[in-house]
Design a protein around this motif. Structure first.
Motif, PDB file in Angstrom:
ATOM      1  N   ALA A   1      29.600 -25.359 -13.058  1.00 42.77           N
ATOM      2  CA  ALA A   1      30.488 -24.846 -12.249  1.00 42.77           C
ATOM      3  C   ALA A   1      29.898 -23.952 -11.117  1.00 42.77           C
ATOM      4  CB  ALA A   1      31.306 -23.834 -13.217  1.00 42.77           C
TER       5      ALA A   1
ATOM      6  N   TYR B   1      28.569 -10.587  -5.831  1.00 43.42           N
ATOM      7  CA  TYR B   1      28.791 -11.714  -6.821  1.00 43.42           C
ATOM      8  C   TYR B   1      27.453 -12.561  -6.978  1.00 43.42           C
ATOM      9  CZ  TYR B   1      30.325 -16.264  -8.205  1.00 43.42           C
ATOM     10  OH  TYR B   1      30.777 -17.339  -8.877  1.00 43.42           O
TER      11      TYR B   1
ATOM     12  N   GLY C   1      29.142 -23.986  -7.487  1.00 45.68           N
ATOM     13  CA  GLY C   1      29.032 -24.480  -6.432  1.00 45.68           C
ATOM     14  C   GLY C   1      30.449 -24.509  -5.694  1.00 45.68           C
TER      15      GLY C   1
ATOM     16  N   ARG D   1      20.071 -20.543  -8.959  1.00 53.07           N
ATOM     17  CA  ARG D   1      21.058 -19.660  -9.528  1.00 53.07           C
ATOM     18  C   ARG D   1      20.052 -18.952 -10.527  1.00 53.07           C
ATOM     19  NH1 ARG D   1      26.571 -19.791  -7.909  1.00 53.07           N
ATOM     20  NH2 ARG D   1      26.749 -21.455  -6.476  1.00 53.07           N
TER      21      ARG D   1
ATOM     22  N   THR E   1      35.161 -18.696 -11.814  1.00 48.96           N
ATOM     23  CA  THR E   1      34.358 -17.446 -11.831  1.00 48.96           C
ATOM     24  C   THR E   1      34.164 -16.488 -10.409  1.00 48.96           C
ATOM     25  OG1 THR E   1      32.984 -18.754 -13.547  1.00 48.96           O
ATOM     26  CG2 THR E   1      31.996 -16.886 -12.354  1.00 48.96           C
ATOM     27  N   GLY E   2      34.414 -17.548  -9.296  1.00 54.58           N
ATOM     28  CA  GLY E   2      34.380 -16.781  -7.914  1.00 54.58           C
ATOM     29  C   GLY E   2      35.343 -17.502  -7.156  1.00 54.58           C
ATOM     30  N   GLY E   3      36.124 -18.205  -7.698  1.00 51.70           N
ATOM     31  CA  GLY E   3      37.185 -19.029  -6.855  1.00 51.70           C
ATOM     32  C   GLY E   3      37.425 -20.745  -7.121  1.00 51.70           C
ATOM     33  N   SER E   4      36.855 -20.934  -8.237  1.00 52.08           N
ATOM     34  CA  SER E   4      36.763 -22.317  -8.571  1.00 52.08           C
ATOM     35  C   SER E   4      37.946 -23.005  -8.962  1.00 52.08           C
ATOM     36  CB  SER E   4      35.561 -22.662  -9.596  1.00 52.08           C
ATOM     37  OG  SER E   4      34.331 -22.616  -8.970  1.00 52.08           O
TER      38      SER E   4
ATOM     39  N   ASP F   1      33.206 -18.446  -0.194  1.00 55.62           N
ATOM     40  CA  ASP F   1      33.916 -17.797  -1.321  1.00 55.62           C
ATOM     41  C   ASP F   1      34.256 -16.489  -1.155  1.00 55.62           C
ATOM     42  OD1 ASP F   1      33.216 -19.980  -2.650  1.00 55.62           O
ATOM     43  OD2 ASP F   1      31.278 -19.178  -3.508  1.00 55.62           O
TER      44      ASP F   1
HETATM   45  N1  GLN Z   1      31.790 -20.999  -5.655  1.00 58.66           N
HETATM   46  C1  GLN Z   1      31.459 -20.285  -6.402  1.00 58.66           C
HETATM   47  C2  GLN Z   1      29.948 -20.354  -6.944  1.00 58.66           C
HETATM   48  O1  GLN Z   1      29.118 -21.150  -6.513  1.00 58.66           O
HETATM   49  C3  GLN Z   1      32.327 -20.112  -7.338  1.00 58.66           C
HETATM   50  C4  GLN Z   1      32.224 -21.004  -8.406  1.00 58.66           C
HETATM   51  C5  GLN Z   1      33.319 -20.792  -9.749  1.00 58.66           C
HETATM   52  O2  GLN Z   1      34.194 -20.039  -9.549  1.00 58.66           O
HETATM   53  N2  GLN Z   1      32.878 -21.362 -10.670  1.00 58.66           N
HETATM   54  O3  GLN Z   1      29.533 -19.510  -7.770  1.00 58.66           O
END
Ligand code: GLN
Length: 445
Positions: A101, A282, A103, A331, A148-151, A397
């Motif tokens: 997840a 984030y 990206g 990451r 998690t951040g917009g996915s 994001d």
């Molecule tokens: N695009 C963000 C990231 O790469 C959100 C990913 C998400 O929400 N899983 O972390």
């Protein structure tokens, strides 16, 4: 269910949303339901759904789109799967995503490149790109994603569908392969607002196996759908229409604001001054949590194990080097760095402090307003292979991340087109006020 598989065979050649199909078991279950009849209280009974591949499904491979888990065949179900099964939903298969997840384009998947349902030269967004493209191309009426951040919201926007990230704690994370545990949430992706509310009804609720899941009573999210937005106060933060937001996207959001006013809502400009710090906060916090969560993939307990090894350390190093893709490694390194003794205070701790300021920004707005609106993403879907700089990719994001940092519920729904590609309107509600978000979304759609 038969028809669904026929449609998938015809359409998925083009969008490549599915990583695995569950055809035999799905058809057997459908036949069983035909024989036994369905319980009319289960509004989702017999509905074929697709599931993001980071949600653990018993007896059906769950890879998180990583070579690390290429052959992982779980012996248990995520809580959301137990809940869908209890409603006699039919799981047709598992959907592609960015690896673990991480990206925003589904390009970091180790297995295949999913395409945007509207234009196959464009990305489907991510990380729930498969879940969005499968729904938008009419292969399934609903899918589950994770955000998690917009996915959930960003791929929903890029594909012109409805995606909801529930309040943190609304839906159990048990059986969701962890990325950043303080922000991860599972949510529904559908073509309509009502369908979305019905799926959220089915998957919500307290779970003793996830200590962050909320004991709060779950309302019927579809109950007040037709109550309209008359008298609702909607805040439009000026930062959400600032630099970097494409002119056509801005126009679509301003047109949406006008439509809400015509429907009787009051829309006013506000300011969320700290939201711009959401990105660095984030990427420090999510990477830190990821570096910890992904320690379990050591080549011993889980998944891929390198075979040309000399000793234990070599097992760890080679398995992780070969099993993880570049973005995941980036990451892990970023997170390990910001958690290390010499940098913890300057990065992880500082990020936590700024996160609190972002939460307070939202709380202040919700003292006076019922909802916040804005674009879901600064631009429509970009081209496959076009975004090569990770930092530019992260910057996409900026409009979704503050919502995860604050644990709020957020929705993306279709709001017209920019240069022929769908634009997403984002609605954000106070904690556990998803019903209000659905009510406004239903009035708008
Ligand atoms: N695009 C963000 C990231 O790469 C959100 C990913 C998400 O929400 N899983 O972390």
């Amino acid at each position: 269910t038969k028809q669904t598989f026929a449609t998938i065979k015809e359409r998925d050649e083009k969008v490549e949303a599915f990583l695995a199909l569950n055809e035999d078991k799905a058809l057997a279950k459908a036949r069983q339901l035909d024989q036994d009849g369905i319980d009319v209280n289960n509004v989702l009974a017999g509905i074929p759904m697709g599931i993001k591949d980071n949600i653990v499904t018993e007896g059906l491979t769950t890879t998180a789109a990583s070579k690390m888990l290429a052959n992982f065949n779980p012996i248990y179900n995520a809580t959301v799967m137990d809940k869908l099964n209890a409603q006699d939903v039919i799981t047709v298969g598992k959907l592609n995503m960015d690896e673990f997840a991480m990206g925003g384009s589904t390009e970091t998947s180790a297995f295949k490149q999913t395409k945007n349902a509207w234009d196959q030269t464009k990305v489907p967004g991510g990380s729930s790109g498969g879940s969005a493209a499968a729904v938008a191309s009419g292969q399934v009426v609903a899918s589950l994603g994770s955000d998690t951040g917009g996915s959930i919201r960003q791929p929903a926007a890029y594909n012109g569908i409805v995606g909801v990230k529930p309040t943190y704690g609304r839906v159990s994370r048990f059986g969701l392969i962890a990325f950043a545990s303080s922000m991860d949430q599972i949510g529904p992706m559908t073509r309509t607002v009502k369908d979305n509310a019905l799926v959220l009804n089915a998957i919500s609720g307290h779970d003793s196996r996830d200590f962050t899941s909320s004991p709060k009573q779950v309302p019927d999210f579809s109950k007040d759908l037709d109550k309209g937005v008359k008298g609702m106060k909607i805040a439009l933060p000026k930062e959400f229409l600032g630099e970097g937001v494409q002119a056509e996207v801005k126009d679509a959001i301003l047109a949406a604001a006008k439509k809400f006013e015509e429907l009787g809502a009051i829309v006013e400009e506000v300011s969320l001054p700290y939201s711009k710090y959401g990105l660095p906060v984030y990427y420090i916090m999510a990477s830190s949590e990821a570096s910890s969560n992904l320690q379990r993939f050591d080549g011993i307990r889980y998944g891929y194990r390198a075979d040309d090894v000399k000793n234990l350390e070599d097992v760890y190093v080679k398995s992780r080097s070969q099993g993880f893709g570049d973005e995941v490694k980036r990451r892990i390194m970023l997170g390990t760095f910001s958690l290390s003794a010499g940098t913890y205070d300057a990065y992880f701790k500082k990020a936590g402090q700024v996160r609190t300021l972002i939460c307070q920004d939202f709380a202040r707005i919700f003292e006076k307003y019922d909802l916040i609106m804005g674009p879901t993403a600064p631009t429509p879907a970009f081209g496959l292979g076009e975004e090569t700089d990770p930092v530019v990719m992260y910057a996409n994001d900026i409009l979704t991340i503050p919502v995860n940092l604050a644990g709020l519920p957020g929705m993306s729904l279709p709001a017209g087109f920019a240069n022929g590609l769908p634009v997403g309107l984002q609605l954000i509600a106070p904690h556990f006020e998803e019903a209000r978000m659905y009510q406004a979304g239903f009035a708008f759609e």
